[in-house]
Design an enzyme around this catalytic site. Sequence first.
Site, PDB file in Angstrom:
ATOM      1  N   ASP A  36       0.838  -1.208   0.000  1.00  0.00           N
ATOM      2  CA  ASP A  36       0.000   0.000   0.000  1.00  0.00           C
ATOM      3  C   ASP A  36       0.865   1.247   0.000  1.00  0.00           C
ATOM      4  O   ASP A  36       1.986   1.221   0.502  1.00  0.00           O
ATOM      5  CB  ASP A  36      -0.804   0.071   1.315  1.00  0.00           C
ATOM      6  CG  ASP A  36      -2.132  -0.631   1.224  1.00  0.00           C
ATOM      7  OD1 ASP A  36      -2.383  -1.283   0.203  1.00  0.00           O
ATOM      8  OD2 ASP A  36      -2.912  -0.518   2.166  1.00  0.00           O
ATOM      9  N   PHE A  53       7.685   3.235  -0.575  1.00  0.00           N
ATOM     10  CA  PHE A  53       8.637   3.389   0.536  1.00  0.00           C
ATOM     11  C   PHE A  53       9.147   4.816   0.721  1.00  0.00           C
ATOM     12  O   PHE A  53       9.809   5.114   1.712  1.00  0.00           O
ATOM     13  CB  PHE A  53       9.836   2.428   0.402  1.00  0.00           C
ATOM     14  CG  PHE A  53       9.461   0.983   0.503  1.00  0.00           C
ATOM     15  CD1 PHE A  53       9.112   0.416   1.727  1.00  0.00           C
ATOM     16  CD2 PHE A  53       9.430   0.177  -0.630  1.00  0.00           C
ATOM     17  CE1 PHE A  53       8.748  -0.920   1.812  1.00  0.00           C
ATOM     18  CE2 PHE A  53       9.067  -1.163  -0.544  1.00  0.00           C
ATOM     19  CZ  PHE A  53       8.726  -1.714   0.677  1.00  0.00           C
ATOM     20  N   HIS A  71      10.070  -8.698   4.377  1.00  0.00           N
ATOM     21  CA  HIS A  71       9.727  -7.280   4.247  1.00  0.00           C
ATOM     22  C   HIS A  71      10.577  -6.448   5.211  1.00  0.00           C
ATOM     23  O   HIS A  71      10.934  -6.922   6.299  1.00  0.00           O
ATOM     24  CB  HIS A  71       8.232  -7.093   4.561  1.00  0.00           C
ATOM     25  CG  HIS A  71       7.684  -5.776   4.148  1.00  0.00           C
ATOM     26  ND1 HIS A  71       7.729  -4.665   4.967  1.00  0.00           N
ATOM     27  CD2 HIS A  71       7.090  -5.375   3.001  1.00  0.00           C
ATOM     28  CE1 HIS A  71       7.177  -3.648   4.340  1.00  0.00           C
ATOM     29  NE2 HIS A  71       6.781  -4.042   3.141  1.00  0.00           N
TER      30      HIS A  71
END
Length: 230
Positions: free
Chosen positions: A65, A78, A188
């Site tokens: 997202d 990011f 992640h």
Amino acid sequence: MEILLNEDWKEVLDGELQQPYMQDLFRFLQREELQHKVFPPSSLIFEAFNQTPFSKVKIVILGQDPYHQLGQSHGLAFSVPHGTRVPPSLRNIFKALANDFPKFRTPNHGNLTYWAKQGVLLLNTTLTVRQGQAGSHHKKGWERLTDHIIRRLSEKRTGIVFMLWGKPAQQKEVLIDLTKHCILKTVHPSPLSAFRGFLTANHFLKANEYLISIGKEPVDWQIPSIPSEQ
């Protein structure tokens, strides 16, 4: 809904943007914007593509997202605009860079446009989000579009490094031709998982080594800091 997209990507995506599912998605976004704050602003939804033309993509970093708090999202995965506090996942990305390159110095901001202009496509799988509600625009059509983008990059280009961080990103591996491209996988960079291998995965170093091996310019990962005001 007005789509601000450079000519390079328009040629790649024009047919897809006219598909019924995309028209449904744009109508959904128009309704959302009447009732909620939606990030990023509509003028920046396709900013990742405008900063990194299709023909210039060397590396794809796949996020999920956009950031969902006020002032954070500006269309690059990011990344945050100048003047915005660096989020935890990006702080871990900078830590990983310091592991890969001993001379790396953490910049005093989190704007990753410097990478985007060198061919690093900072792509979220979902390109919009409702303020304060992570995942609120999942399964509305964005994933189908971004899958199409990954497929087209895989088919039409060669020698791209795909950085797939976390399980949702790694599920996209099936869209990529492994004989033409380099895939790097790890957990992640979120604080919940980064300690399980992200910080020492050496993805930035490996990406540059691969690019050099096929005769491409490596990426200068050292983002310049903003001069402090006197």
